[in-house]
Design a protein around this motif. Structure first.
Motif, PDB file in Angstrom:
ATOM      1  N   THR A  79       0.831  -1.207   0.000  1.00 54.50           N
ATOM      2  CA  THR A  79       0.000   0.000   0.000  1.00 54.50           C
ATOM      3  C   THR A  79       0.863   1.253   0.000  1.00 54.50           C
ATOM      4  OG1 THR A  79      -1.785  -1.149   1.158  1.00 54.50           O
ATOM      5  CG2 THR A  79      -1.790   1.256   1.247  1.00 54.50           C
ATOM      6  N   ARG A  80       1.898   1.257   0.828  1.00 58.67           N
ATOM      7  CA  ARG A  80       2.786   2.417   0.881  1.00 58.67           C
ATOM      8  C   ARG A  80       3.569   2.585  -0.421  1.00 58.67           C
ATOM      9  NH1 ARG A  80       3.832   0.668   6.362  1.00 58.67           N
ATOM     10  NH2 ARG A  80       5.796  -0.275   5.684  1.00 58.67           N
ATOM     11  N   GLY A  81       3.871   1.478  -1.093  1.00 57.61           N
ATOM     12  CA  GLY A  81       4.661   1.529  -2.321  1.00 57.61           C
ATOM     13  C   GLY A  81       3.843   1.673  -3.586  1.00 57.61           C
ATOM     14  N   SER A  82       2.531   1.947  -3.441  1.00 56.97           N
ATOM     15  CA  SER A  82       1.637   2.116  -4.603  1.00 56.97           C
ATOM     16  C   SER A  82       1.695   0.902  -5.523  1.00 56.97           C
ATOM     17  CB  SER A  82       1.996   3.390  -5.386  1.00 56.97           C
ATOM     18  OG  SER A  82       1.889   4.533  -4.573  1.00 56.97           O
ATOM     19  N   PHE A  83       1.650  -0.281  -4.920  1.00 56.66           N
ATOM     20  CA  PHE A  83       1.702  -1.537  -5.678  1.00 56.66           C
ATOM     21  C   PHE A  83       0.304  -1.883  -6.164  1.00 56.66           C
ATOM     22  CE2 PHE A  83       1.046  -6.189  -5.438  1.00 56.66           C
ATOM     23  CZ  PHE A  83       1.932  -6.598  -6.424  1.00 56.66           C
ATOM     24  N   GLU A  84       0.212  -2.354  -7.408  1.00 58.71           N
ATOM     25  CA  GLU A  84      -1.081  -2.778  -7.932  1.00 58.71           C
ATOM     26  C   GLU A  84      -0.916  -3.964  -8.869  1.00 58.71           C
ATOM     27  OE1 GLU A  84      -2.970   0.298 -10.156  1.00 58.71           O
ATOM     28  OE2 GLU A  84      -1.465   0.299 -11.750  1.00 58.71           O
ATOM     29  N   VAL A  85      -1.983  -4.720  -8.973  1.00 58.57           N
ATOM     30  CA  VAL A  85      -2.063  -5.859  -9.882  1.00 58.57           C
ATOM     31  C   VAL A  85      -3.165  -5.551 -10.884  1.00 58.57           C
ATOM     32  CG1 VAL A  85      -2.529  -8.331 -10.075  1.00 58.57           C
ATOM     33  CG2 VAL A  85      -1.298  -7.455  -8.084  1.00 58.57           C
ATOM     34  N   ALA A  86      -2.813  -5.505 -12.170  1.00 55.48           N
ATOM     35  CA  ALA A  86      -3.777  -5.105 -13.197  1.00 55.48           C
ATOM     36  C   ALA A  86      -3.855  -6.165 -14.288  1.00 55.48           C
ATOM     37  CB  ALA A  86      -3.380  -3.765 -13.804  1.00 55.48           C
ATOM     38  N   ARG A 104      12.902  -2.856  -4.278  1.00 51.02           N
ATOM     39  CA  ARG A 104      13.004  -2.562  -2.852  1.00 51.02           C
ATOM     40  C   ARG A 104      11.720  -2.919  -2.106  1.00 51.02           C
ATOM     41  NH1 ARG A 104      16.026   3.384  -2.574  1.00 51.02           N
ATOM     42  NH2 ARG A 104      18.004   2.716  -3.519  1.00 51.02           N
ATOM     43  N   LEU A 105      10.666  -3.161  -2.853  1.00 47.16           N
ATOM     44  CA  LEU A 105       9.385  -3.516  -2.241  1.00 47.16           C
ATOM     45  C   LEU A 105       9.458  -4.943  -1.703  1.00 47.16           C
ATOM     46  CD1 LEU A 105       6.443  -2.654  -1.724  1.00 47.16           C
ATOM     47  CD2 LEU A 105       5.871  -3.642  -3.955  1.00 47.16           C
ATOM     48  N   TRP A 106       9.329  -5.093  -0.396  1.00 44.13           N
ATOM     49  CA  TRP A 106       9.458  -6.419   0.232  1.00 44.13           C
ATOM     50  C   TRP A 106       8.154  -7.203   0.091  1.00 44.13           C
ATOM     51  CZ3 TRP A 106       6.904  -9.092   4.063  1.00 44.13           C
ATOM     52  CH2 TRP A 106       7.528 -10.258   4.506  1.00 44.13           C
ATOM     53  N   GLY A 107       8.296  -8.518  -0.098  1.00 43.35           N
ATOM     54  CA  GLY A 107       7.137  -9.407  -0.046  1.00 43.35           C
ATOM     55  C   GLY A 107       6.225  -9.347  -1.248  1.00 43.35           C
ATOM     56  N   VAL A 108       6.795  -9.164  -2.446  1.00 41.18           N
ATOM     57  CA  VAL A 108       5.964  -9.036  -3.652  1.00 41.18           C
ATOM     58  C   VAL A 108       5.104 -10.285  -3.862  1.00 41.18           C
ATOM     59  CG1 VAL A 108       6.004  -8.818  -6.167  1.00 41.18           C
ATOM     60  CG2 VAL A 108       7.528  -7.408  -4.763  1.00 41.18           C
ATOM     61  N   TYR A 109       5.680 -11.465  -3.670  1.00 47.45           N
ATOM     62  CA  TYR A 109       4.897 -12.701  -3.858  1.00 47.45           C
ATOM     63  C   TYR A 109       3.685 -12.698  -2.938  1.00 47.45           C
ATOM     64  CZ  TYR A 109       3.624 -17.649  -3.958  1.00 47.45           C
ATOM     65  OH  TYR A 109       2.930 -18.825  -4.066  1.00 47.45           O
ATOM     66  N   TYR A 110       3.894 -12.398  -1.668  1.00 48.72           N
ATOM     67  CA  TYR A 110       2.803 -12.438  -0.698  1.00 48.72           C
ATOM     68  C   TYR A 110       1.700 -11.440  -1.056  1.00 48.72           C
ATOM     69  CZ  TYR A 110       6.300 -14.870   2.161  1.00 48.72           C
ATOM     70  OH  TYR A 110       7.257 -15.744   2.635  1.00 48.72           O
ATOM     71  N   SER A 111       2.087 -10.216  -1.367  1.00 51.73           N
ATOM     72  CA  SER A 111       1.073  -9.204  -1.666  1.00 51.73           C
ATOM     73  C   SER A 111       0.378  -9.496  -2.989  1.00 51.73           C
ATOM     74  CB  SER A 111       1.701  -7.807  -1.676  1.00 51.73           C
ATOM     75  OG  SER A 111       2.820  -7.736  -2.534  1.00 51.73           O
ATOM     76  N   ALA A 112       1.107 -10.009  -3.992  1.00 49.60           N
ATOM     77  CA  ALA A 112       0.482 -10.320  -5.282  1.00 49.60           C
ATOM     78  C   ALA A 112      -0.538 -11.446  -5.129  1.00 49.60           C
ATOM     79  CB  ALA A 112       1.543 -10.699  -6.303  1.00 49.60           C
ATOM     80  N   VAL A 113      -0.167 -12.506  -4.410  1.00 50.54           N
ATOM     81  CA  VAL A 113      -1.102 -13.617  -4.207  1.00 50.54           C
ATOM     82  C   VAL A 113      -2.331 -13.145  -3.442  1.00 50.54           C
ATOM     83  CG1 VAL A 113      -1.437 -15.811  -2.981  1.00 50.54           C
ATOM     84  CG2 VAL A 113       0.614 -15.459  -4.374  1.00 50.54           C
ATOM     85  N   ALA A 114      -2.121 -12.348  -2.413  1.00 51.40           N
ATOM     86  CA  ALA A 114      -3.252 -11.846  -1.630  1.00 51.40           C
ATOM     87  C   ALA A 114      -4.180 -10.987  -2.481  1.00 51.40           C
ATOM     88  CB  ALA A 114      -2.735 -11.052  -0.433  1.00 51.40           C
ATOM     89  N   ARG A 115      -3.613 -10.121  -3.325  1.00 52.16           N
ATOM     90  CA  ARG A 115      -4.443  -9.273  -4.183  1.00 52.16           C
ATOM     91  C   ARG A 115      -5.191 -10.109  -5.224  1.00 52.16           C
ATOM     92  NH1 ARG A 115      -2.316  -3.860  -4.300  1.00 52.16           N
ATOM     93  NH2 ARG A 115      -2.140  -3.212  -2.111  1.00 52.16           N
ATOM     94  N   LEU A 116      -4.506 -11.105  -5.815  1.00 46.86           N
ATOM     95  CA  LEU A 116      -5.168 -11.968  -6.796  1.00 46.86           C
ATOM     96  C   LEU A 116      -6.300 -12.762  -6.144  1.00 46.86           C
ATOM     97  CD1 LEU A 116      -2.041 -13.276  -8.724  1.00 46.86           C
ATOM     98  CD2 LEU A 116      -3.865 -11.873  -9.695  1.00 46.86           C
TER      99      LEU A 116
END
Length: 331
Positions: free
Chosen positions: A124-131, A220-232
Motif C-alpha cells: 500500500t505504501r509503495g503504490s503496488f497494484e495488480v492489473a 526494494r518492495l518487500w514481499g511481492v509474492y505475498y502481496s500479489a497472491v493476496a491481491r489476486l
C-alpha cells in the motif's frame, strides 16, 4: 487443438489440466479424452491425470497402458494413482511425491500470516497494484518488457531456464481462458512483474485458477509474492471463483501410506536429503504463509528406482540438474 481445449473446458477439473495444452507435448487421444505426456529418459511421462469424464478414466488409462511402451503416470491425485496401480498390475509401483497448496476462496476468512500482513502494508505504501491485461492486446514494446522481466528473473533464479512441462511457459496467445496480470508500483505505475493464471473447471464452469507463473524484477518492495497472491485471491473471491492453486511443493510432506514400501523409502530419503536445496525451501516458505488444502500428488512407475523418475522429470522440464545444485549450494 480445438478439441483438446473443449475437453479441458468440459473435464479439466485438475489444476494442471490447462498446462496439458502447452506446445511440445505428445498426446494419446481418443474420441472421449486424451493423455498428455512427454517422452523422457525412456519413459512416457504423463502430465497429470487423463483429461476425460470421470466415468471414462478406466477405459482411457487401460488404452494408454496398452499403447505405451514404458508409461509413467506423474503428478496424479491419489484416486488416479490407485486406478493405474490396479489396472497396470504388480509391475507398477506408487509413491507420494509432495503436495499442492490450494486456497479455498469461499471459506471463512482465516487469520492473515504476519508475512502476508507485512507485505500488504508495504504494498500500500509503495503504490503496488495488480492489473489484468489481454496478452493478444499487448504491443511489441509491452511484450519486450515482459520478456526482459523473464530474463531478469531467470538470471537470478535457482532454476535458470524457462521450465516446461510442470510449468506452462510464457506465451502471448490468447484463447480467452488463461489470464495475465501485470505488477506495477510507484507514482508512474511502472511494470516490474507479471503473473499468469490457468483455469480449471467443474462442469464447464471455472472453479479455480492455478498460479502458473509469477515473475518480477529486483525491487526494494518487500514481499511481492505475498502481496500479489493476496491481491489476486481478493480479486478472484470477488468474482465468485472458489479456489486459487499456488501449485506444487515437490518433496514436501510426502505421504507414503499404502504406497510401494521400497520406492516410498527412496522418496522419503530424497525429501530429507534435498530439504536444504534453496529452491525447494523457498517454495515451501512462500506457500506455507497461506492457509488452504494440501492434496498429495503421486507417481506410478514401472521402475523400482525413484531416481529414474527424478531424472525423467528434469529432462521433461528441460532443467539441468547440475546447475540447480550449483546455484542452490553455492555460497
Amino acid at each position: 487443438m480445438r478439441v483438446r481445449h473443449e475437453l479441458v473446458r468440459a473435464h479439466g477439473s485438475d489444476p494442471i489440466s490447462y498446462s496439458t495444452l502447452q506446445p511440445g507435448l505428445s498426446y494419446f487421444e481418443t474420441s472421449f479424452g486424451y493423455v498428455a505426456f512427454q517422452r523422457a529418459f525412456g519413459f512416457e511421462l504423463t502430465l497429470g491425470p487423463p483429461v476425460c469424464a470421470r466415468a471414462d478414466r478406466v477405459e482411457l488409462i487401460q488404452r494408454f497402458l496398452r499403447s505405451s511402451k514404458n508409461p509413467l503416470f506423474f503428478y496424479v491425485p491419489r484416486e488416479v494413482a490407485a486406478l493405474v496401480s490396479e489396472l497396470g498390475g504388480p509391475r507398477f509401483r506408487t509413491s507420494g511425491m509432495g503436495m499442492d497448496k490450494i486456497l479455498e476462496l469461499d471459506a471463512p476468512a482465516a487469520e492473515v500470516h504476519p508475512r502476508v500482513r507485512g507485505a500488504l502494508k508495504k504494498a500500500t505504501r509503495g503504490s503496488f497494484e495488480v492489473a489484468e491485461v489481454r496478452p493478444s492486446a499487448l504491443g511489441q514494446e509491452e511484450r519486450a518488457r515482459l520478456d526482459a522481466i523473464t530474463r531478469s528473473y531467470l538470471g537470478r533464479s535457482a532454476v535458470p531456464v524457462e521450465m516446461h512441462f510442470l510449468n506452462r511457459p510464457l506465451g502471448f496467445e490468447d484463447d480467452g481462458l488463461a489470464r495475465m496480470f501485470v505488477l506495477r508500483q510507484g507514482a508512474d505505475a511502472e511494470v516490474f512483474g507479471y503473473a499468469v493464471l490457468d483455469p480449471y473447471f467443474d462442469g464447464g464452469r471455472v472453479q479455480g485458477y492455478l498460479l502458473n507463473l509469477i515473475r518480477f524484477e529486483r525491487t526494494r518492495l518487500w514481499g511481492v509474492y505475498y502481496s500479489a497472491v493476496a491481491r489476486l485471491a481478493e480479486r478472484l473471491r470477488g468474482e465468485g471463483v472458489r479456489q486459487l492453486s499456488l501449485g506444487f511443493c515437490p518433496l514436501v510432506g510426502v505421504e507414503t501410506e499404502g504406497c510401494s514400501p521400497v520406492l516410498a523409502r527412496q522418496v522419503k530419503w530424497m525429501e530429507r536429503r534435498l530439504a536444504g536445496i534453496g529452491y525447494l525451501t523457498r517454495l515451501r516458505e512462500l506457500k506455507e504463509a497461506f492457509p488452504g488444502l494440501t492434496p498429495q500428488r503421486y507417481f506410478v512407475t514401472p521402475s523400482p528406482w525413484a531416481a529414474t523418475t527424478l531424472l525423467a522429470l528434469l529432462r521433461a522440464c528441460r532443467v539441468p540438474l547440475t546447475e540447480i545444485l550449483r546455484r542452490s549450494f553455492s555460497p
